[in-house]
Design an enzyme around this catalytic site. Structure first.
Site, PDB file in Angstrom:
ATOM      1  CD1 TRP A  14       0.266  12.024   3.482  1.00 23.64           C
ATOM      2  CD2 TRP A  14      -1.147  13.501   4.445  1.00 23.64           C
ATOM      3  NE1 TRP A  14      -0.030  13.127   2.343  1.00 23.64           N
ATOM      4  CE2 TRP A  14      -1.006  13.832   2.999  1.00 23.64           C
ATOM      5  CE3 TRP A  14      -2.422  13.902   5.008  1.00 23.64           C
ATOM      6  CZ2 TRP A  14      -1.461  15.072   2.776  1.00 23.64           C
ATOM      7  CZ3 TRP A  14      -2.620  15.339   4.805  1.00 23.64           C
ATOM      8  CH2 TRP A  14      -2.409  15.629   3.479  1.00 23.64           C
TER       9      TRP A  14
ATOM     10  CG  ASP B 226      -7.537  12.377   6.102  1.00 21.66           C
ATOM     11  OD1 ASP B 226      -8.115  12.405   5.026  1.00 21.66           O
ATOM     12  OD2 ASP B 226      -6.318  12.533   6.131  1.00 21.66           O
TER      13      ASP B 226
ATOM     14  CE  LYS C  91      -5.140  11.551  -2.793  1.00 20.09           C
ATOM     15  NZ  LYS C  91      -3.725  11.825  -2.871  1.00 20.09           N
TER      16      LYS C  91
HETATM   17  C1  LMR Z   1      -0.126  11.638  -0.875  1.00 16.46           C
HETATM   18  O1  LMR Z   1      -0.144  11.132   0.247  1.00 16.46           O
HETATM   19  O2  LMR Z   1       0.876  11.441  -1.817  1.00 16.46           O
HETATM   20  C2  LMR Z   1      -1.202  12.529  -1.297  1.00 16.46           C
HETATM   21  O3  LMR Z   1      -2.148  12.657  -0.514  1.00 16.46           O
HETATM   22  C3  LMR Z   1      -0.748  13.720  -1.796  1.00 16.46           C
HETATM   23  C4  LMR Z   1      -0.476  14.749  -0.684  1.00 16.46           C
HETATM   24  O4  LMR Z   1      -0.810  15.799  -0.599  1.00 16.46           O
HETATM   25  O5  LMR Z   1       0.677  14.358   0.098  1.00 16.46           O
END
Ligand code: LMR
Length: 398
Positions: free
Chosen positions: A130, A211, A246
């Site tokens: 991420w 996470d 979520k």
């Molecule tokens: C995402 O990955 O789109 C979500 O977890 C929202 C974010 O905070 O980035």
């Protein structure tokens, strides 16, 4: 002040949201930010949340501060979700939980706390991960390194390469792991693989930081916590950043938690003392509403039951969209093997679309996908999936 300062780039996920909002094409489709949408394309407030809010509103008697670590009932219920109601971690009191503003807030609090005691550590992130993981931990002052995770050619986990990398991580470094529904790939470890990873963590002495933002979006509450269970069984110290954005749909209530698991209850008490002073200088104490809603739902049997049903409905709709997407692409003769889309878990799929195709889809069809080709399956509906499949077919034929 700003004349000689260059503007910062837009966030790779939220920036896409802003562009989507400004797009006037009535056919636009947002497959970017990880937010659940129902069949009507709306992000609903869960019925169990509405019911809990009604109870809270009627019974609310003060807006006074919460403790630094948040509402104690929330912390208890969070631990039950993380470890299971009768877990040894809970009965032996060796976990410290504080309400943090969302999963991101929990990661950052954990990062700041770890920096204090492991100033020379590196944070190891999965390749890929991420985008915000990088920002959170570099801002907390850590250098980053990557361990192998996803193999783009097999579109699956490269467990052998992952193990090889984890074996080389030195004691005292921090290893960030996605507990389930890996973001962005949707590719997870099996329970057996989790046990192997946990054993490596113990052997090498690195600090696991899990996470956990999508519990219940993979297979269900229990099997989604296999990674947490594997580390809990080892008895070592580890960190968990969990989010209820979520699975309770509480995105804008910033409802998350940082949980520090330690070998003993005495250690957990020391961990909590440092957790509190870390939080105090960032946001002092958490906002109340989201935590109270989660606590009310989880501690009220009929609301908990309703929540489980609503969670299953979200999970199953996303799974149905995975199948529909593969069928739609195959029916249009789009080149490539998309079968992995149905075995991936959670909200996301690595579509395999190139950045060039991603840009073309946005510029020509107002379809918004995160750079790297991550698709939020929950953005697909019966109404827009034909349009999306047609557009991908057109983009990949060019
Ligand atoms: C995402 O990955 O789109 C979500 O977890 C929202 C974010 O905070 O980035």
């Amino acid at each position: 002040m700003w004349q000689n300062i260059v503007a910062a780039p837009a966030d790779s996920i939220f920036g896409l949201n802003d562009a989507f909002r400004a797009d006037i094409n009535p056919q636009k489709v947002n497959l970017g930010v990880g937010v659940y949408k129902d069949e009507a394309g709306k992000t609903p407030i869960l019925a169990c949340v509405k019911a809990a809010e009604k109870i809270l509103l009627e019974g609310e008697s003060t807006k006074s501060y919460l403790p630094i670590s948040g509402d104690p009932v929330y912390a208890t219920e969070v631990q039950k979700l993380l470890f299971g109601d009768t877990s040894e971690v809970i009965t032996s009191g060796r976990a410290a939980t504080a309400h943090a503003p969302g999963g991101t807030g929990a990661l950052r609090v954990g990062g700041d706390l770890l920096k204090k005691f492991y100033p020379a550590a590196k944070v190891w992130i999965s390749n890929p991960t991420w985008s915000n993981h990088k920002g959170v931990f570099t801002t907390a002052g850590f250098p980053l390194a990557e361990y192998a995770y996803y193999n783009a050619s097999t579109r699956a986990l490269d467990f052998q390469a992952m193990v090889a990398d984890l074996m080389n991580i030195p004691a005292g470094d921090i290893v960030l792991l996605h507990a389930c529904c890996h973001n962005p790939s949707g590719v997870d470890l099996t329970a057996d693989e989790w046990r192997k990873v946990a054993a490596i963590g113990v052997e090498k002495g690195w600090i696991p930081f899990l996470d956990f933002a999508y519990q219940g979006f993979g297979e269900g509450l229990e099997s989604d916590r296999a990674g947490i269970a594997a580390f809990a069984a080892t008895g070592v110290d580890f960190f968990i950043a969990s989010s209820y954005s979520k699975n309770f749909g509480l995105y804008n209530e910033r409802t998350g938690a940082l949980t520090i698991v330690s070998p003993t209850a005495a250690d957990a008490a020391v961990a909590m003392s440092h957790l509190k002073i870390t939080i105090r200088v960032i946001y002092s104490n958490p906002p109340a509403h989201g935590g109270l809603v989660v606590a009310a739902i989880l501690s009220t049997p009929h609301l908990r039951e309703q929540w489980l049903q609503e969670l299953a409905a979200m999970r199953n709709r996303i799974k149905a969209m995975r199948v529909a997407l593969v069928e739609g692409l195959t029916a249009r003769g789009v080149k490539g093997d998309f079968s992995s889309i149905t075995s991936q878990r959670g909200m996301f799929s690595f579509s395999g679309l190139s950045d060039e195709v991603v840009q073309w889809l946005r510029a020509n069809k107002s379809i918004y996908v995160v750079a790297g080709g991550r698709i939020n399956l929950a953005g697909l509906t019966e109404a827009n999936i034909g349009y999306v499949c047609d557009a991908i077919a057109e983009a990949t034929e060019r």
